[in-house]
Design an enzyme around this catalytic site. Structure first.
Site, PDB file in Angstrom:
ATOM      1  N   GLY A  40      72.988 -29.905 -63.953  1.00  0.00           N
ATOM      2  CA  GLY A  40      73.675 -29.366 -62.794  1.00  0.00           C
ATOM      3  C   GLY A  40      74.461 -28.155 -63.228  1.00  0.00           C
ATOM      4  O   GLY A  40      74.764 -28.008 -64.407  1.00  0.00           O
ATOM      5  N   HIS A  41      74.806 -27.286 -62.278  1.00  0.00           N
ATOM      6  CA  HIS A  41      75.579 -26.081 -62.625  1.00  0.00           C
ATOM      7  C   HIS A  41      76.987 -26.495 -63.038  1.00  0.00           C
ATOM      8  O   HIS A  41      77.377 -27.651 -62.841  1.00  0.00           O
ATOM      9  CB  HIS A  41      75.612 -25.140 -61.429  1.00  0.00           C
ATOM     10  CG  HIS A  41      76.194 -25.782 -60.203  1.00  0.00           C
ATOM     11  ND1 HIS A  41      77.532 -25.770 -59.928  1.00  0.00           N
ATOM     12  CD2 HIS A  41      75.613 -26.498 -59.213  1.00  0.00           C
ATOM     13  CE1 HIS A  41      77.748 -26.434 -58.813  1.00  0.00           C
ATOM     14  NE2 HIS A  41      76.598 -26.897 -58.357  1.00  0.00           N
ATOM     15  N   ASN A  42      77.749 -25.541 -63.584  1.00  0.00           N
ATOM     16  CA  ASN A  42      79.137 -25.836 -63.944  1.00  0.00           C
ATOM     17  C   ASN A  42      79.899 -26.279 -62.707  1.00  0.00           C
ATOM     18  O   ASN A  42      79.818 -25.629 -61.665  1.00  0.00           O
ATOM     19  CB  ASN A  42      79.820 -24.589 -64.529  1.00  0.00           C
ATOM     20  CG  ASN A  42      79.302 -24.273 -65.928  1.00  0.00           C
ATOM     21  OD1 ASN A  42      78.656 -25.112 -66.555  1.00  0.00           O
ATOM     22  ND2 ASN A  42      79.582 -23.085 -66.395  1.00  0.00           N
ATOM     23  N   GLY A  43      80.586 -27.394 -62.816  1.00  0.00           N
ATOM     24  CA  GLY A  43      81.359 -27.867 -61.675  1.00  0.00           C
ATOM     25  C   GLY A  43      80.554 -28.747 -60.729  1.00  0.00           C
ATOM     26  O   GLY A  43      80.997 -29.041 -59.631  1.00  0.00           O
ATOM     27  N   SER A  44      79.372 -29.190 -61.137  1.00  0.00           N
ATOM     28  CA  SER A  44      78.564 -30.019 -60.246  1.00  0.00           C
ATOM     29  C   SER A  44      78.968 -31.489 -60.309  1.00  0.00           C
ATOM     30  O   SER A  44      78.466 -32.305 -59.570  1.00  0.00           O
ATOM     31  CB  SER A  44      77.084 -29.888 -60.612  1.00  0.00           C
ATOM     32  OG  SER A  44      76.888 -30.315 -61.947  1.00  0.00           O
ATOM     33  N   GLY A  45      79.870 -31.813 -61.242  1.00  0.00           N
ATOM     34  CA  GLY A  45      80.330 -33.196 -61.350  1.00  0.00           C
ATOM     35  C   GLY A  45      79.721 -33.937 -62.522  1.00  0.00           C
ATOM     36  O   GLY A  45      80.026 -35.101 -62.752  1.00  0.00           O
ATOM     37  N   LYS A  46      78.871 -33.256 -63.293  1.00  0.00           N
ATOM     38  CA  LYS A  46      78.163 -33.985 -64.347  1.00  0.00           C
ATOM     39  C   LYS A  46      79.089 -34.443 -65.477  1.00  0.00           C
ATOM     40  O   LYS A  46      78.929 -35.532 -66.005  1.00  0.00           O
ATOM     41  CB  LYS A  46      76.972 -33.187 -64.871  1.00  0.00           C
ATOM     42  CG  LYS A  46      77.272 -31.799 -65.388  1.00  0.00           C
ATOM     43  CD  LYS A  46      75.957 -31.065 -65.636  1.00  0.00           C
ATOM     44  CE  LYS A  46      76.110 -29.829 -66.510  1.00  0.00           C
ATOM     45  NZ  LYS A  46      77.097 -28.850 -66.104  1.00  0.00           N
ATOM     46  N   SER A  47      80.091 -33.613 -65.812  1.00  0.00           N
ATOM     47  CA  SER A  47      80.995 -34.027 -66.887  1.00  0.00           C
ATOM     48  C   SER A  47      81.945 -35.132 -66.441  1.00  0.00           C
ATOM     49  O   SER A  47      82.321 -35.998 -67.228  1.00  0.00           O
ATOM     50  CB  SER A  47      81.797 -32.841 -67.399  1.00  0.00           C
ATOM     51  OG  SER A  47      81.000 -32.079 -68.267  1.00  0.00           O
ATOM     52  N   GLU A 166      77.537 -31.972 -72.801  1.00  0.00           N
ATOM     53  CA  GLU A 166      77.308 -30.552 -73.087  1.00  0.00           C
ATOM     54  C   GLU A 166      77.498 -30.254 -74.565  1.00  0.00           C
ATOM     55  O   GLU A 166      78.053 -29.221 -74.943  1.00  0.00           O
ATOM     56  CB  GLU A 166      78.237 -29.677 -72.250  1.00  0.00           C
ATOM     57  CG  GLU A 166      77.981 -29.870 -70.763  1.00  0.00           C
ATOM     58  CD  GLU A 166      78.591 -28.758 -69.929  1.00  0.00           C
ATOM     59  OE1 GLU A 166      78.505 -27.610 -70.368  1.00  0.00           O
ATOM     60  OE2 GLU A 166      79.127 -29.058 -68.859  1.00  0.00           O
TER      61      GLU A 166
END
Lengths: 279, 289, 265
Positions: A40-47, A166
Site C-alpha cells: 500500500g502507499h505511504n499512509g495506507s495503514g499497513k504499518s 518496511e
C-alpha cells in the site's frame, strides 16, 4: 500450510486526535508457513497493522488472535515471544553496542540462561550469514548487515512469525537483496511465517499472497498473479507494476504473442523461447 | 555554471590513526546544463565526490573549480557562500534538516542566509512550494505536522528557493513509495530542462540514471571506474555486473533474451518500448538472425 | 582538532591492559587517584612517573599518538604550572624580572602539581584507550551491584549508559550530516562573527533534538517488541572474567603504594 496462525476480525483503529481512522474494519487470516505481503502507499495503514499484530497498539474494535491466543494487555508478552518484528530504520532498533550483544538483547529480556544464549546468538547469526561479525559495532556495518542482525535477534527467540515492517525501504539495492534472500532462505528452511509490509512490488511479487491496503481499508487480496492483473489500478493506488508484468504487457501491445503476464523475467524469457523458437 | 574536479583525492581524518582514503585521482567535468548521474556501491566514494561540488569538503589533493572559483588542496578557503548559493544540495532524507516553526520560514531560511530580502524570500517560498506540488496553505503549518512525503517536498523547496544554478541530488527519493518517487524525479527533470540547470544525481537506481542522465559516472573503490552516455555505459553491462552493480531492468531482460535465443541484438535498448519492438521484429523474422 | 582528540576514545589492541578485566582496571584507576596524593618529594614523584610510564609501555599504544592526542590537555598542564610559579610566594627568591618574582617553592609546587595532573590524565586515558566503553559500563555495573540492595537503579543506569554509548557514533554522523545540510543552505559554522555562529547552532540543534526524540521513540518500540520490560527476570549475556593478570596488577599497585609510603618525605 492450512490452519490460520493469525486471525484478524473486524479490526478498526484510529490514532489519538486523528479524525480519519488508520484502519477500517479489517478482517483476514494468516496461514502457517506462508509469506504474506501487505502492500500500500505511504499512509495506507499497513504499518499500523503491523503494530497491532505485535501488541504495540490495540484495536479499538475487533479482535486479533495469534497462535490461538487473543491479543490483550495480559497476553502481549506471550505473543511477542511468537511474533518477531524487524523495523524500517536499521539504526533505531540496534540496541546492543556490538552485534552479539544486540542479538542477545531479546534473549536476556526473556531470561534465557547464559549457556543457551551463547549458542543461540551464534546459530542465529550463522543463519543470516553474520556469524563472523560477533564483535562488530553497529556503525561499522552496512544497512543490510544491520537488518540481518535484527533478523538474527528475532530468530534467536524462535518465533513462529516474522514481521518485516518496511525493513528494506531504507537500504541500497545490495542490502535489499541481502535481506530478501535471507528471509526467503529462512522461510524455506525453518518453515517460519513471514509477513512483509512493503511498497516494493518486486519484493511483494515473491510472496505467496498479497494484501493491498488503501486508505485504511483492505482493498484486494490474492496471489501475486491475481494482484498484478490489476495493472493500472495499482498505479492509481500509488503503487507500481513489477517490471516483468509491465514488459509482458508492452510486448503484447507490440505484437509479441504472449498468453499472459509473467511475474518473473525467467518465466517471460522461457515463454518467449518455447512459443517462438520452434517456428 | 561549469564544475570540474581535477585529480581530487580526499582523506577523512587525515594524519590520525583513523585516517581513511575515500577517493583518489577523481577527475570529472560537469559543463553547464548537463544531467550527470553518479552510480556505484555504498562506500564507492559517491557521497564524497558530491560534497566537493559545493566545497563542503576540500580536497586533500588536487583541485575543484566551481564556476570562477578554484578550491585547491592545502589552501585556506574563505567565504564560500558565493559557491554554495549557486550549488544547491538535496541530501539523502533532506527532511532531517527542517527546523523552523513554519514551512514558510524554513523555505526562506536558505535564501535569507544568502542575503535575499525578506519580501523576496517570501515570494520565493510561495513559488517553491507550488513547484514541489504542495498547496500554499501548507506554508503556515509547522513542518513537523506534515507527513513524511510532504516534509521531503518542503525540504526540497527550501533548496529550490535558493535558486541555484546547479542542483546536486543525493538519493532524493529514498524511502518514498513508487508514486512519490516518480513525482520527485519528474519534478527535478522538468526543472532541469526549464531552467537550464546542471543536475548531478547520486543514485542506486539504474533506471533513473538511464532515464534522466546525459552522462553517467561509475564510481568504484574511490575511483572513477568508467564514464560516458547511458547508451555507452549500459552497452557493456557485463562490466557493471562484475562490480556487483545492477543494470536497468530492461537491459537485464535483453541480456536474458539474447542468451536464451543465442543471439545479440544490434544495440542495447534503454526503454521498454524499444526492447519490445526489437523483440517483436526479431520474432517476426523467425527467431533467428 | 577534534578528530585527533583521544580522551574517551578506544584504540583496539591485544596488550595485557586490553585483555584485563574492566573491574580490575577501574579499581586500579580509583586507587591510583588516591595514591597520587601520597607523593610529596622528588623520589616519590619519580616512582609514580615510572609506574605510569610502565603502564603506557604495557598498553602498546604508540607514544606519538598519545602525545598528539593529549596536546590540548598539555596546554592545561602548562597553565597549571605557570599559575603555581607566579602565585606561590614561599621559599627563596630564584629570580626577578620587573614585577615578576619567582620563588623556589613555586617552581617545586609547579612541577609537582602539574606532574600529578599529567599522570592522572595519562592513567585515566589508558583506561579508556584500552577498554571499550561497554566494558567500562559492565565493570561499573558489577562493581556497583551491591547498591541494588539500597534500591539504587544499577541496571537502569547501566542500560542507559550502554545505549548512549551505542548511539554516540550515530549522533555524531547525524550532527555532521545536518551541519553539512545547513552549511549548504548558507550557514557558516567555521567562520564569521561569534554572534552569527551562536545563531547558527539553532538550525543544528533543533533537527538533532527532533531526530533524537524520534530515534528514542523507535528504539523504545523496538525494545518493547523484543520483550524488554525492565531489569527483573533478565539474564545477562556479557560475562566478565577475572584472571591472574588482574590480581597481579592490583597487587603490583599495592606494592608501589607501600614503596611510596616508605619513601615519603
Amino acid at each position: 500450510m492450512s490452519k490460520p496462525l493469525v486471525s484478524i476480525e473486524n479490526v478498526s483503529f484510529s490514532y489519538d486526535g486523528q479524525q480519519t481512522p488508520a484502519l477500517k474494519n479489517i478482517s483476514f487470516d494468516i496461514l502457517e508457513g506462508e509469506w504474506l505481503a501487505i502492500v500500500g502507499h505511504n499512509g495506507s495503514g499497513k504499518s499500523t497493522l503491523a503494530k497491532l499484530l505485535n501488541g504495540l497498539q490495540f484495536p479499538q474494535e475487533g479482535s486479533i488472535a495469534v497462535c490461538g491466543i487473543t491479543l490483550s494487555e495480559d497476553t502481549i508478552w506471550e505473543i511477542r515471544k511468537n511474533v518477531g518484528m524487524v523495523f524500517q530504520n536499521p539504526d533505531n532498533q540496534f540496541v546492543g553496542t556490538t552485534v552479539r550483544d544486540d542479538v542477545a538483547f531479546g534473549l536476556e529480556n526473556h531470561g534465557v540462561p547464559r549457556d543457551v544464549m551463547v549458542e543461540r546468538v551464534q546459530t542465529s547469526l550463522d543463519k543470516v550469514k553474520m556469524g563472523t561479525f560477533l564483535n562488530q559495532e553497529s556503525h561499522h556495518l552496512s544497512g543490510g548487515q544491520k537488518q540481518r542482525v535484527a533478523i538474527a535477534g528475532v530468530l534467536a527467540l524462535q518465533p513462529a512469525i516474522i514481521i518485516l515492517d518496511e525493513a528494506t525501504s531504507m537500504l541500497d539495492p545490495r542490502g535489499r537483496a541481502e535481506v530478501i534472500n535471507t528471509v526467503r532462505e529462512l522461510k524455506e528452511r525453518e518453515n517460519i511465517t513471514v509477513i512483509s509490509i512493503t511498497h516494493d512490488l518486486e519484493e511483494a511479487a515473491k510472496a505467496d499472497r498479497i494484501i493491498v491496503m488503501n486508505r485504511g481499508e483492505l482493498y484486494r487480496e490474492g496471489s501475486p498473479e491475481e494482484i498484478f492483473q490489476m495493472d493500472e489500478e495499482l498505479i492509481k493506488l500509488g503503487l507500481d507494476i513489477p517490471f516483468p508484468v509491465k514488459m509482458s504487457k508492452i510486448m503484447r501491445q507490440k505484437g509479441v504473442g504472449l498468453s499472459k503476464s509473467y511475474l518473473t523475467e525467467e518465466e517471460l524469457v522461457t515463454e518467449l523461447w518455447t512459443s517462438h523458437s520452434k517456428m | 555554471m561549469d564544475i570540474s574536479l581535477k585529480n581530487v583525492e580526499y582523506r577523512y581524518q587525515a594524519d590520525s590513526p583513523f585516517e581513511r582514503l575515500a577517493i583518489t585521482d577523481v577527475s570529472i567535468d560537469i559543463p553547464s546544463g548537463t544531467y550527470l548521474a553518479v552510480i556505484g556501491h555504498t562506500g564507492s566514494g559517491k557521497s564524497t565526490v558530491l560534497q566537493h561540488l559545493n566545497a563542503l569538503l576540500k580536497p586533500t589533493k588536487g583541485s575543484v573549480v566551481i564556476g570562477s572559483r578554484e578550491i585547491k588542496a592545502g589552501r585556506k578557503e574563505k567565504n564560500l557562500k558565493g559557491v554554495r548559493e549557486k550549488v544547491g544540495i538535496v541530501f539523502q532524507f533532506p527532511e532531517h534538516q527542517l527546523f523552523e516553526e513554519t514551512v514558510e520560514k524554513d523555505i526562506m531560511f536558505g535564501p535569507m542566509n544568502f542575503g535575499v530580502s525578506e519580501r523576496q524570500a517570501r515570494e520565493r517560498a510561495r513559488a517553491a512550494i507550488s513547484l514541489v506540488g504542495l498547496p500554499e496553505e501548507i506554508l503556515e503549518k509547522s513542518p513537523f505536522d506534515l507527513s513524511g512525503g510532504q516534509m521531503r517536498r518542503v525540504a526540497i523547496a527550501g533548496v529550490l528557493a535558493m535558486e541555484p544554478e546547479v542542483i546536486v541530488l543525493d538519493e532524493p527519493t529514498a524511502g518514498l513509495d513508487p508514486r512519490g518517487r516518480k513525482e520527485i524525479m519528474d519534478l527535478f527533470y522538468t526543472l532541469h530542462k526549464k531552467r537550464n540547470l546542471s543536475t548531478v544525481l547520486v543514485t542506486h537506481s539504474m533506471e533513473d540514471a538511464a532515464r534522466y542522465a546525459d552522462e553517467i559516472i561509475v564510481m568504484h573503490q574511490g575511483k572513477v571506474f568508467t564514464k560516458g552516455s547511458p547508451e555507452h555505459i549500459f552497452s557493456n553491462p557485463k562490466a557493471l555486473i562484475e562490480l556487483g552493480l545492477d543494470v536497468p531492468e530492461v537491459v537485464g531482460l535483453q541480456l536474458k533474451i539474447e542468451e536464451a535465443f543465442g543471439t545479440k541484438f544490434k544495440k542495447i535498448s534503454l526503454s521498454e518500448e524499444e526492447l519490445a519492438e526489437m523483440v517483436a521484429r526479431f520474432l517476426e523474422g523467425g527467431g533467428t538472425k | 582538532m577534534m578528530e585527533k582528540m583521544i580522551i574517551g576514545r578506544y584504540v583496539p589492541g591485544e596488550s595485557i591492559l586490553h585483555k584485563m578485566d574492566p573491574r580490575s582496571k577501574l579499581i586500579i584507576v580509583f586507587l591510583f587517584v588516591c595514591v597520587v596524593f601520597i607523593a610529596n618529594n622528588a623520589l616519590t614523584y619519580g616512582v609514580l612517573a615510572a609506574y605510569t610510564f610502565l603502564m603506557v609501555g604495557m598498553s602498546k599504544i604508540p607514544p606519538r599518538f598519545l602525545y598528539g592526542g593529549l596536546k590540548p590537555v598539555l596546554l592545561l598542564v602548562l597553565f597549571t604550572f605557570l599559575l603555581h610559579i607566579f602565585l606561590t610566594k614561599e621559599g627563596e627568591l630564584v629570580f626577578e624580572l620587573g614585577w615578576l618574582k619567582v620563588y623556589e617553592e613555586g617552581i617545586r609546587q609547579g612541577i609537582f602539581i602539574s606532574l600529578r595532573f599529567l599522570l592522572l590524565i595519562l592513567i585515566t586515558s589508558l583506561l579508556t584507550l584500552t577498554t571499550t566503553p561497554i566494558e567500562i559500563t559492565d565493570g561499573l555495573e558489577t562493581l556497583l551491584n551491591p547498591l541494588k540492595k539500597v534500591k539504587f537503579p544499577v541496571h537502569e543506569l547501566a542500560l542507559m549508559m550502554s545505549i548512549s554509548l551505542r548511539f554516540i557514533p550515530t549522533l555524531m554522523q547525524e550532527t555532521d550530516k545536518i551541519m553539512k545540510a545547513q552549511t549548504a543552505r548558507g550557514v557558516e559554522y567555521n567562520s564569521g562573527p561569534i554572534k552569527e555562529r551562536i545563531k547558527a547552532i539553532v538550525p543544528l540543534l533543533i533537527p538533532l533534538f527532533i531526530s533524537s526524540f524520534k530515534r528514542a521513540e523507535e528504539l523504545a518500540v523496538a525494545m518493547e517488541a523484543r520483550g524488554y520490560k525492565g531489569g527483573e527476570g533478565r539474564t545477562k549475556y556479557r560475562q566478565l572474567t577475572w584472571g591472574l593478570p588482574d590480581t597481579t596488577m592490583i597487587l603490583f599497585l599495592g606494592a608501589v603504594t607501600f614503596l611510596l609510603i616508605l619513601l615519603r618525605g
